[in-house]
Design an enzyme around this catalytic site. Structure first.
Site, PDB file in Angstrom:
ATOM      1  N   CYS A   1      -1.591   8.564   3.681  1.00 57.08           N
ATOM      2  CA  CYS A   1      -1.582   8.288   2.239  1.00 57.08           C
ATOM      3  C   CYS A   1      -2.902   8.693   1.617  1.00 57.08           C
ATOM      4  O   CYS A   1      -2.982   8.923   0.420  1.00 57.08           O
ATOM      5  CB  CYS A   1      -1.276   6.824   1.973  1.00 57.08           C
ATOM      6  SG  CYS A   1      -2.466   5.722   2.716  1.00 57.08           S
TER       7      CYS A   1
ATOM      8  N   GLU B   1       0.889  -1.168   0.000  1.00 58.90           N
ATOM      9  CA  GLU B   1       0.000   0.000   0.000  1.00 58.90           C
ATOM     10  C   GLU B   1       0.921   1.211   0.000  1.00 58.90           C
ATOM     11  O   GLU B   1       1.698   1.399   0.937  1.00 58.90           O
ATOM     12  CB  GLU B   1      -0.866  -0.080   1.266  1.00 58.90           C
ATOM     13  CG  GLU B   1      -2.008   0.871   1.279  1.00 58.90           C
ATOM     14  CD  GLU B   1      -2.838   0.763   0.023  1.00 58.90           C
ATOM     15  OE1 GLU B   1      -3.005   1.800  -0.628  1.00 58.90           O
ATOM     16  OE2 GLU B   1      -3.293  -0.350  -0.330  1.00 58.90           O
TER      17      GLU B   1
END
Ligand code: UN1
Length: 492
Positions: A287, A253
């Site tokens: 993120c 990720e």
């Protein structure tokens, strides 16, 4: 303000025992108070990693044979332990990472919620049954653990991200070797302590806190069966390449450059509140943070003045102070990178639209909330680093679009595709966004960040590699399937 608290002792957890690291000195500081050490100890060495992988490998078969309900019960006990100490752990998190006390406590509660979700996995469907084209036969698809899984986690959610990797890894029957970010190690230790106290058998979870080289050694280890990673795009791709070279599945990720799009006719107050949260909570270090703001021309000025008005009430300071909305970056070095990014964006033609104030005496880890407007010329705007690069800080890059279609097209520029937020009251534009913006997570009238434990989390395009995390998607990574052709004996 919290009083000075003595530094916690950092330890490694290997084969069911807590031990000191044998490597270099390891300390974590408080980015809001440079003189304060939050935790201190020594790093793990390659030899300690080796023992961790061996322990995980030795524990794997017995753990896989434990019924899923029993494995889940350990997670449920750990969830209760975290909930019981969320106040203290939230303060430790705020002191070590720099997010606010409310966010720190919220993150600990979220880790507990994730442990609970997977703790109850035994009550859910464990596979599939298909009909067979042949008489007297059914086809079952059952799931099995990968074996020994490496977990490499970032600094920005030091307990929630580990929980959402480790909980599914364990409940599906894997054993784990975990290397957390060494900048924020204390909350990793706290999660491992809760799982230990909850009754995990020895070797099922091993914690090695140390340099990045341990992550590389982990993915290259012959006994490793899978690796899950969250962090920077560069490191994620290197780990994925190393895993592919050895035939080891990797879930990574990585970055995002997430847009909030405010269209004409949107509820501008709601949008201003949510864009502020998306861009500046956790000091922009998510993120999923909003780092691009695309405004439809007719509402652009009105929206920017509402956002600026809200930001004037937004306090930056020591995150342990409950009246503070935004703390420092995780370190002075991280703040230097963000300051360099802002300078580069300004040199490339961006204009400073808003910059918040820092409290007197704020140290070098602080960067105020910053809004930059990019040049009207499309080519110039699209070459600006504030548009293309993930700064991982409290910086928002603004552009004005002629139409919703142009806004959606801009939102999709670049290689990332993690999340986006669209603000509109027009259902047709919502449907256009669902179809036209290629992201893993789309928010309609809410901020671009956030994740619930029971639904898939992860990015489209180059933001993510391998199966999605959380919810039932997690089993796509942490298990493999066996298709069973099931036929009885000779008919009676
Ligand atoms: C959130 O948006 O609440 O590293 C979670 C990150 C993401 C997690 C975001 N993997 O920031």
């Amino acid at each position: 303000m919290a009083p000075n608290i003595p530094a916690a002792a950092l330890r490694q957890f290997i084969a069911g025992k807590w031990e000191d690291g044998d490597g270099a000195e390891l300390t974590s500081g408080n980015p809001a108070r440079p003189e304060e050490t939050v935790a201190a100890g020594r790093q793990a060495t390659a030899e300690q990693l080796e023992r961790s992988v061996s322990a995980a490998s030795e524990a794997a078969a017995a753990w896989a044979a434990v019924p899923m309900h029993e494995r889940g019960a350990v997670l449920l006990r750990a969830a209760a332990l975290l909930e019981g100490s969320a106040g203290d752990l939230g303060l430790e998190l705020a002191r070590e990472e720099g997010k606010t006390l409310a966010e720190g406590r919220g993150e600990v509660a979220r880790a507990a919620q994730i442990l609970r979700y997977y703790g109850n996995e035994g009550d859910r469907s464990a596979g599939e049954v298909f009909s067979s084209p042949r008489r007297g036969e059914q086809i079952l698809v059952v799931r099995k653990p990968l074996g020994v899984v490496g977990v490499v986690t970032p600094f920005n959610f030091p307990i929630a991200i580990p929980a959402w990797k480790i909980a599914p890894a364990l409940v599906y029957g894997n054993t784990v070797v975990w290397k957390p970010a060494s900048t924020v190690p204390l909350l990793a230790q706290r999660l491992a302590e809760a799982l230990d106290e909850a009754g995990l058998p020895k070797g099922v979870l091993n914690l090695v806190i140390g340099p990045g080289a341990l992550g590389t050694a982990l993915v290259e280890h012959p006994l490793l069966d899978g690796l899950t990673f969250t962090g920077s795009t560069g490191v994620g791709r290197r780990l994925a390449a190393a895993g592919a070279g050895r035939g080891v599945p990797v879930q990574a990720e990585m970055g995002g450059k997430n847009a909030a799009i405010v269209l004409a006719g949107a509820d501008l107050d709601l949008a201003a509140e949510q864009v502020l949260f998306g861009a500046f909570r956790s000091t922009g270090q998510k993120c999923t943070a909003t780092s691009r703001l695309i405004l439809e021309e007719p509402v652009a000025d009105d929206f920017l003045s509402r956002l600026a008005r809200r930001l004037q009430q937004w306090n930056t300071g020591d995150p342990a102070d409950p009246s503070v909305h935004m703390g420092p970056l995780v370190s002075s070095a991280a703040a230097d990178d963000v300051r360099r990014g802002i300078d580069a964006a300004l040199s490339a033609g961006a204009a400073l639209v808003f910059q918040g104030e820092l409290p007197e005496g704020a140290g070098s880890a602080f960067v105020p909330p910053t809004i930059l407007e990019l040049p009207a010329d499309a080519a110039e705007a699209e070459a600006n680093p504030a548009w293309t690069e993930e700064f991982f800080g409290p910086v928002l890059a603004v552009r004005r679009a002629r139409s919703a279609a142009q806004a959606f097209e801009w939102a999709g520029q670049g290689e990332y595709g993690l999340s986006a937020a669209v603000f509109t009251q027009d259902i047709t534009r919502v449907l256009d966004a669902v179809e036209g913006i290629d992201v893993g997570i789309l928010h309609v009238n809410s901020e671009s960040a956030g994740a619930d434990p029971h639904v898939p989390f992860g990015g489209a395009k180059k933001s993510g590699y391998g199966p999605k995390e959380q919810g039932q998607s997690a089993k796509e990574f942490f298990t493999h399937t066996t298709t069973v052709y099931l036929r009885g004996g000779a008919p009676a």
